[in-house]
Every structure is written in structure tokens, then in C-alpha cells.
Design a protein around this motif. Structure first.
Motif, PDB file in Angstrom:
ATOM      1  N   UNK A  87      16.577  -1.445  19.578  1.00  0.00           N
ATOM      2  CA  UNK A  87      15.641  -0.150  20.871  1.00  0.00           C
ATOM      3  C   UNK A  87      16.999   0.894  21.656  1.00  0.00           C
ATOM      4  N   UNK A  88      18.221   0.253  21.621  1.00  0.00           N
ATOM      5  CA  UNK A  88      19.482   0.899  22.257  1.00  0.00           C
ATOM      6  C   UNK A  88      19.867   1.575  21.026  1.00  0.00           C
ATOM      7  N   UNK A 133       6.155   2.006  25.387  1.00  0.00           N
ATOM      8  CA  UNK A 133       7.061   2.861  26.404  1.00  0.00           C
ATOM      9  C   UNK A 133       7.254   4.248  25.425  1.00  0.00           C
ATOM     10  N   UNK A 147      18.538  10.261  18.219  1.00  0.00           N
ATOM     11  CA  UNK A 147      19.223  11.496  19.096  1.00  0.00           C
ATOM     12  C   UNK A 147      19.929  12.048  17.643  1.00  0.00           C
ATOM     13  N   UNK A 163      25.349  -4.970  26.289  1.00  0.00           N
ATOM     14  CA  UNK A 163      25.981  -3.783  25.115  1.00  0.00           C
ATOM     15  C   UNK A 163      28.192  -4.658  25.231  1.00  0.00           C
ATOM     16  N   UNK A 203      17.443   4.942  19.483  1.00  0.00           N
ATOM     17  CA  UNK A 203      17.364   5.984  20.371  1.00  0.00           C
ATOM     18  C   UNK A 203      17.747   6.957  19.572  1.00  0.00           C
ATOM     19  N   UNK A 206      13.695  11.115  26.145  1.00  0.00           N
ATOM     20  CA  UNK A 206      14.844   9.993  25.904  1.00  0.00           C
ATOM     21  C   UNK A 206      15.945  10.769  24.772  1.00  0.00           C
ATOM     22  N   UNK A 224      28.995  -0.775  21.470  1.00  0.00           N
ATOM     23  CA  UNK A 224      28.928   0.149  21.823  1.00  0.00           C
ATOM     24  C   UNK A 224      30.159   0.467  22.776  1.00  0.00           C
ATOM     25  N   UNK A 228      10.657   7.041  25.832  1.00  0.00           N
ATOM     26  CA  UNK A 228      11.691   6.866  24.358  1.00  0.00           C
ATOM     27  C   UNK A 228      11.451   8.007  24.025  1.00  0.00           C
ATOM     28  N   UNK A 275      15.920  -5.007  22.924  1.00  0.00           N
ATOM     29  CA  UNK A 275      16.166  -3.963  24.274  1.00  0.00           C
ATOM     30  C   UNK A 275      17.693  -3.981  23.065  1.00  0.00           C
ATOM     31  N   UNK A 335      23.227   2.257  26.358  1.00  0.00           N
ATOM     32  CA  UNK A 335      22.724   1.070  25.127  1.00  0.00           C
ATOM     33  C   UNK A 335      21.375   0.581  25.727  1.00  0.00           C
ATOM     34  N   UNK A 336      21.166   0.794  27.029  1.00  0.00           N
ATOM     35  CA  UNK A 336      20.319   0.368  27.954  1.00  0.00           C
ATOM     36  C   UNK A 336      19.015   1.863  27.261  1.00  0.00           C
ATOM     37  N   UNK A 337      19.101   2.350  26.642  1.00  0.00           N
ATOM     38  CA  UNK A 337      18.408   3.697  26.219  1.00  0.00           C
ATOM     39  C   UNK A 337      17.036   3.448  26.118  1.00  0.00           C
ATOM     40  N   UNK A 338      17.012   2.596  24.877  1.00  0.00           N
ATOM     41  CA  UNK A 338      15.253   2.131  24.792  1.00  0.00           C
ATOM     42  C   UNK A 338      14.785   0.591  25.539  1.00  0.00           C
ATOM     43  N   UNK A 339      15.551   0.525  27.709  1.00  0.00           N
ATOM     44  CA  UNK A 339      14.798  -0.619  27.663  1.00  0.00           C
ATOM     45  C   UNK A 339      14.347   0.110  29.057  1.00  0.00           C
ATOM     46  N   UNK A 340      13.953  -0.189  30.508  1.00  0.00           N
ATOM     47  CA  UNK A 340      13.378   0.067  31.629  1.00  0.00           C
ATOM     48  C   UNK A 340      14.030  -0.187  32.560  1.00  0.00           C
TER      49      UNK A 340
END
Lengths: 449, 449
Positions: free
Chosen positions: A314-315, A27, A322, A138, A318, A34, A141, A31, A311, B146-151
Motif C-alpha cells: 500500500x505504501x 481505509x 501520487x 521500509x 500511494x 493521502x 525506499x 488513502x 502495508x 513507506x507507511x502512507x498506506x498504513x495507519x
């Protein structure tokens, strides 16, 4: 978009780490879009570099985790090793070398989160750990940010998939604890040594993390009252059904009625079948949050496994990337409230108690007197003579733990109103001393009402 | 902590605005601790300044919203007026004067979100709107961050409390649509003019916002296929039950199988009783998210009301204030994927169709031929002769829309396999032309399997 990539170091490459690597590779374009810059996996620290890991570039592997976090050009370190040391030292070293850290390490966060947060702040970097609690869901957060303008009063969660699987099997098949555990082990839901799960250590670490965030207070695993589920019997499950409840292993974090203290605990409990948590099946997790303005919220999903945990990792990655690009940091620890964490005795709850008693007149009066002496009000009592046979078979089962004796034994099931746990506990101690009480077959708290 | 307060302007002071004011006042110390600086409510723009608003400082009220957002010293504007204009102009003016904006305005965001996001970026400020979708439920932040690294592949939600209340009543009491709507109105769940809710406009706006965030693509309300629930009958509800389903008004955002396009739609549909959304009762909202790594997630809570909406607004306000203090902005619009939004005809789904047919040999063969001609595969068929009397009462009810005729009428219930909506729709058109088909009593999609 910036073309110079952000560099990520991965510590650990087991089930979660491999999945993180896979997503970072497959991905990569998404990524990068984003985040606003590409992400480069700069190194992966492992113990066994020669093990075959499909899809993991062998040239990135190293056994020297310390050198990796000290490189100085790493923007974010992802830690999926687990345990306290050497991970704590690796994380603080990463901070000192300018890296933000994304961790899935509940044990470390529950033991020493405050210290780690302080170190992150000192070094102007982020510490994120969404994956440490309830896998893909989630939760950290939303609690830390979405509910930042609200007042959380209670967090009630199924945060351990293994124990939920075991209890779900016991409930749906009538199996006993050992049988259900065997199935969980066979299916890979329980580890060879299931202690951390079944004795509630895993859930207690998560409860500490959730309580800390929910109540803006430092809570460690040592503050969490913990009871395992190994003593839950098929009779308890049947008894729960009889009162319209189901047994779940719960992590419960509560603000006291006066708002001046909090409690955190992990134990099996009965909850009404109508409660949203009651329908959480198999190894799923769900966390119920009660906040003053928001009301009742629930978050549901997979609490473990390589992909779901990745998942969450990775969230966080990201977000950390950022922030690096924007030269800022996200919302960190919030522990300004510093509310004291009260002991289990201060918790206000209800008990469901099964007693084996002598089947003769006056026993109920004796038992009721003991409750009254401790200031515990009784909600319902169900009495069942063993010698009458037939009748309410379920009630007889509840005494299964104590065996069946000849000559005048009855079973008494008492459900109390809400009272302090210390008073309930003292009541049970006094009941055990009564001549007419042959044994306490089971005690379980009733929650979620 | 910084002592100079952050200044907040409030646009609108109805149910939500009053609650925001109450929390800003009563929870001031907590909010200050969480933000790192005190928050001062600097002004409240209202249309009727002389109306009594308990707990709202009268000296802050003004009818000049434009002057308020132009003051230049406002850090964050909270907009809870609703509608497109004059709100859009007020928000862009606020941006131009350096204020971040927190909005609960689904209609505006679904109509013109891309433009507003661009204006926020131009001015270096934040635009947050967690309250615009599903009230108190943290949804936008989890999806965006939270799902920014997922699809994300699918979002399936009950995002309108009014219609869920109506359908829940119909399901639990057997009431018809009008009767259930009357009860919803009497209890305050439906407005005097319920059009926005029952015709799906409200849900469609939310679907547009969710699809945009989930798929990193610009989606407006015009891209959302919309069907109301006014034609759902008690017979449909009974028919759903018969196949182990329940009728829910759903917002569905999906990525196509090849991943190259997306769809967004709002309509009543049958979902299996075993689906987590099936147990969402009364006016509660819940959103089910399917992501590649995370798997199935669900978010549940109150979708409307003053306090729940205020909780979401305050969470955004804390985030916007923290960013102001750190001189940064949070994660904004992400629309890099720019996937085309396909029309309803491209959606792949299943149909549940009730037909009133002539009760004579060969009818089923005729009907089956029509399905085959359109390439639609039949999953199950249930046939019921009306003249036999007694028997399967539920099946007879399904024909309620068409009335009951003498002399050989039967009811035929067909459930299809998955097929393109265009093919399903063409099949129904062809069925209507058959001599032996007296009428199509109902058509409903089957989702969530």
C-alpha cells in the motif's frame, strides 16, 4: 482533491491480496486524502474465482489477468502472485498499457529486475517493490532515497523469518534442526516444502535486490553465494554461545576493502551476542546497514504475513498513485556504478572450525602449520581431550557430528582471524587430508564484528 | 545526464555544514550519477568567514545569507544554522526565489512547520527535513511515504542521544544524574548548557514533528507534554531493574483508543528489558513504530553528529535535486486528518510510585483506598519496613529522596494498571495529603508493554 478515481488492478488474491483489498476498502477515505484522489479497485485476477474470499467483491474477480492489464484505463497494477512467468509478461504488458506496477515478487526482481526497470522507464511508469524484501520493513525506499547521498559499505540482514524462527528455537530450547523445523511448520512459519527458506533461495533473492540498490550495481540471484542451514547442529549453537555468539542465517552484501567490487552471500553465521541483530527473535526480520556517513543503522520488523506485506504494498501504491497524478515517476533503478560482483572466494571473513583429531602430541603443531601454509592467521584454539571425561562438556558436544571413538580422540576448535574465504576453504581441504584429523565436525563463518 | 549543474547554497558551516561540504566535494561523481546532473556548491553563508574550515573553499564563503538565497539561480538551499530567526525568513525567501529547502532545523519545524510547508507549496518547491529527527536514521521518509498506506497508532522513540547516554551510564555504572551528566559533558555528548536536552525541549520538538507526520495532523512543540530527566535518581534506576525494566527518556506519540484524538509527550519512563528500545545504548537513537498492518517496526542508528546528520541532509538534497530536474515536487505535508491533540491528562498509562510511609498497621489499606477512590487499579504493591534492617536493600534506596527517619518508617512501591494520567496524578495528590504518607519519593510512568 481530484474526484475521478485512480484505477487499480490486483493480480492475485491470496493472503496478501485479500489484505490489500481489505485496506483499499476500509481505509478508502484516508488513502484518497493521502493520494489526492480516490482509488478504485477495478479488477482482481485470480485462478479460482469461485473460492470464497471474505470482504473481496466477487464482481471484480476475473481469471483473465492479461485482459485486465490490457484494459488501458488501469493506473496501477498490484502484483502479488509470485514466480517468474506468467507474471513477467503480465507486468511488461501492464507497463506497455501505461500502468505503474507495485510488486511483492522477490524471485522475479532478483532474476530480471534490470530488464523490468528498463521497461518501466521506456513506458514512463513506476516499478516499486518494497514488499519484496523484509515485508513491512521500509528498506528499499530508505536505501534508494534516504541514503542516496551516502556510501553504503555493508548490508547485513536477517531477511527470512522461517530460518530465524528455526535458529531461535534451536538457541532457546536446545532443539535440533529437524525438531525446530517441525515446530515452525506446525505454527505456520514454514511451508510444507521448506526448501526455498531453509536452503536460502528466498534470502538469496532478497540479498540480490538489496545489493543492487545499496551498491548501484546490477546483482541477480545467480551472483549470490548461497548455503542453507540444514546442517547447523545443536552443537554449533552451543559452540557459538561458548564464544559469546549466536547463530543467525544472514544475507550479507559487502563492498570490498578497495571499493572496486562487491559480494553478496547467504549462509548461517555466528554473530556476537552484543550485535543488534543477535536479539532479533522468532520470525522477525532485521537489516543492519553500514554507511560511510550515517554509520550503523538498523531496520527491524515483521518480514512476512498478509498484513505486514500489504502495508508495504500500500505504501508503494500511494507513491505510484501520487506520481500518476503529478504525471511523473519516482526514483527508479540506479546501476551506474556497475561494480563487478566477486565470487565467494574473494570474501574476507573468519571461520570457526571444529575438528575431531587424534589425541597425541604434535597434532596442534600439525594443524597450525596447515593454517600457516595457507596464510590464515589463528585467533584462538581450544583443545579438549575426549578421554579425560567430564570437564568441558560443551566442547565434547561440538564433535557430535563425528560420533565418539575409543582410544585417544580430542576435539579442537579453531577460530581464525579475517582471511579470504578461498584461503579458509583451502585450509579446511588440507586439514581433511591430515592423518591426525579424523573429521571436520563443523565449519561456520563469524560475522558482524 | 544533464551537464548544467544544479546549484546548491549552504546556510551554516559548523560541524554538519562542513561535513555536507566534504561529501558534496568528495562524492561529487556519485551524487551526479544518482541525481542525473552535477551539483555545484554555489555559496556558503557563515557568520565568521575568516575562521579556518578545512576542505571548505574560502571563495564560496559569504556573510550575506539573504543575498545568497535571493540570487535566483539557486536550486536547493541547505539550512544547517538552527533556531527560529533569521532562519525562517531565509527559508521563505529561498522559496520565493524558486529554491527547494533541505533543513535540519527541528525547532523551526516543530514551531512553524505548517506555515513553511504552505509557503513551499505556494512556490512549487520542496521542503525536506529528514535530519531534524534522529539524525541519520531514515524516519520521516519511511513514515511519510513507506507507511502512507498504513495507519500508525503509536510512535515510541529514544530521540535524544544526550539523555540516552546519561541514563545508560546511570544504569550501567550506578552513577547519579549529576555524575553521568558530567561524563556526558566531558565526552562531548552534552553541551555546556544541557538544558535543551535534559529538560526535553529537543525531544519535544522531534515528538511534534513525528506526531504530525504519523497522524496526518498539525502538531507543534506547544502541544507536547514535556518532563525532563533531572529528577531521575539512582534509586529509580534500581527500582526499574527490580521490576525487569530500564529507565529511558521517551518521546511518545499515540492515537487514542477511539482514534479520534492524539497525544504527544516526552518524559522519562520505565520500559521492560524485553522491549527492543531497552537495548539502545550510549548516544544511539531508536524509534519504534506501531502500525495497524505493518505491526511493530523499529528504526535504529546515530541520532546526532556531523557525518550522520550530513547523511540525512544529503539524502534529502538528492531527492530535492531529482525533483527539480523532473520539474515536480515530492510528498509534502499531510495534515488532512486534523485530529485534536489531547492534553496529558487524557493519556492512558501506568505509574510506578514509591512512597515513604509510617510503618504501622492499616497504612496499606489507607493507600489502597485512595487509589480506589480515583478509579485507579493497583497491579502490584511491594512493602518494606525500614526498621527490620538488611533484607531488600533496593527498596530502601528508593526512599533516598526523602531521607531516613527514626521510628517506624516503611517504603511502599505501587505499580498501577493502565489509567488516565489525570486520575493517576490526582491519586498522587491525594496520597500526599495522607498523614501516614511521609513523602512521595518518586513517580515514573511505565510504558512499552
Amino acid at each position: 482533491m481530484r474526484t475521478r478515481p485512480l484505477k487499480v488492478a490486483l493480480l492475485g488474491c491470496g493472503v496478501v491480496g485479500s489484505e490489500v483489498t481489505r485496506i483499499l476498502t476500509t481505509q478508502a477515505d484516508d488513502l484518497a486524502a493521502r493520494i489526492g484522489a480516490p482509488v478504485e479497485l477495478a479488477g482482481i485476477a485470480v485462478r479460482r474465482p469461485h473460492r470464497v474470499r471474505e470482504g473481496v467483491p466477487a464482481e471484480l474477480l476475473t481469471t483473465d489477468a492479461t485482459a485486465l492489464v490490457k484494459r488501458g484505463d488501469i493506473d496501477v497494477v498490484v502484483e502479488v502472485i509470485g514466480g517468474i512467468e506468467p507474471v513477467r509478461t503480465l507486468i511488461t504488458t501492464a507497463f506497455e498499457h501505461g500502468a505503474s506496477v507495485v510488486s511483492a515478487n522477490k524471485a522475479l526482481l532478483a532474476a530480471d529486475g534490470a530488464n523490468l526497470h528498463a521497461r518501466a522507464v521506456e513506458n514512463g511508469v513506476d516499478l516499486y517493490y518494497e514488499a519484496a524484501v523484509a515485508g513491512a520493513i521500509p528498506l528499499i525506499r530508505p536505501l534508494r532515497e534516504s541514503l542516496a547521498g551516502d556510501k553504503v559499505n555493508r548490508v547485513l540482514g536477517i531477511v527470512n523469518g522461517t530460518t530465524n524462527f528455526i535458529l531461535d528455537k534451536m538457541d532457546s530450547t536446545g532443539a535440533g534442526y529437524s525438531e525446530a523445523l517441525d515446530e515452525a511448520t506446525a505454527l505456520g512459519y514454514a511451508e510444507a516444502d521448506p526448501t526455498a527458506d531453509v536452503e536460502g533461495f528466498d534470502a538469496a533473492a532478497k540479498a540480490a535486490i538489496l545489493a543492487g540498490i545499496a551498491f548501484h550495481t546490477r546483482v541477480t540471484i545467480d551472483d549470490v553465494h548461497r548455503e542453507g542451514l540444514t546442517e547447523v547442529t545443536a552443537g554449533d549453537i552451543a559452540s557459538a554461545r561458548k564464544m559469546g555468539c549466536i547463530v543467525k542465517m544472514l544475507a550479507i552484501c559487502e563492498r570490498s576493502a578497495d571499493g572496486r567490487s562487491v559480494t553478496a552471500r547467504v549462509h548461517p553465521a555466528m554473530i556476537p551476542l552484543s550485535h543488534p541483530l543477535a536479539s532479533v527473535r522468532e520470525a522477525y526480520n532485521a537489516v543492519f546497514v553500514e554507511a560511510e556517513a550515517a554509520g550503523r543503522l538498523m531496520f527491524y520488523g515483521r518480514g512476512a504475513g498478509g498484513a505486514p506485506t500489504a502495508s508495504a504494498v500500500l505504501g508503494d501504491l500511494v507513491a505510484a498513485c501520487r506520481n500518476k497524478l503529478a504525471a511523473t515517476t519516482g526514483a527508479g533503478e540506479s546501476a551506474y556504478a556497475q561494480l563487478p560482483v566477486s565470487p565467494m572466494g574473494d570474501v574476507v571473513t573468519r571461520y570457526h572450525i571444529s575438528l575431531d583429531v587424534a589425541d597425541k602430541p604434535g597434532v596442534l603443531a600439525q594443524v597450525a602449520t596447515v593454517f600457516a601454509e595457507h596464510g590464515v592467521s589463528i585467533d584462538t584454539v581450544r583443545q579438549q581431550s575426549r578421554n579425560q571425561g567430564g570437564g568441558d562438556e560443551g566442547a565434547v558436544e561440538q564433535g557430535a557430528g563425528g560420533g565418539r571413538r575409543e582410544g585417544g580422540e580430542a576435539s579442537l576448535v579453531v577460530v581464525t582471524h579475517r582471511a579470504q574465504d578461498a584461503a579458509l576453504s583451502a585450509t579446511v581441504s588440507s586439514l581433511r587430508k591430515l592423518d591426525t584429523v579424523r573429521g571436520v565436525a563443523s565449519i561456520m563463518r563469524v560475522e558482524g564484528e
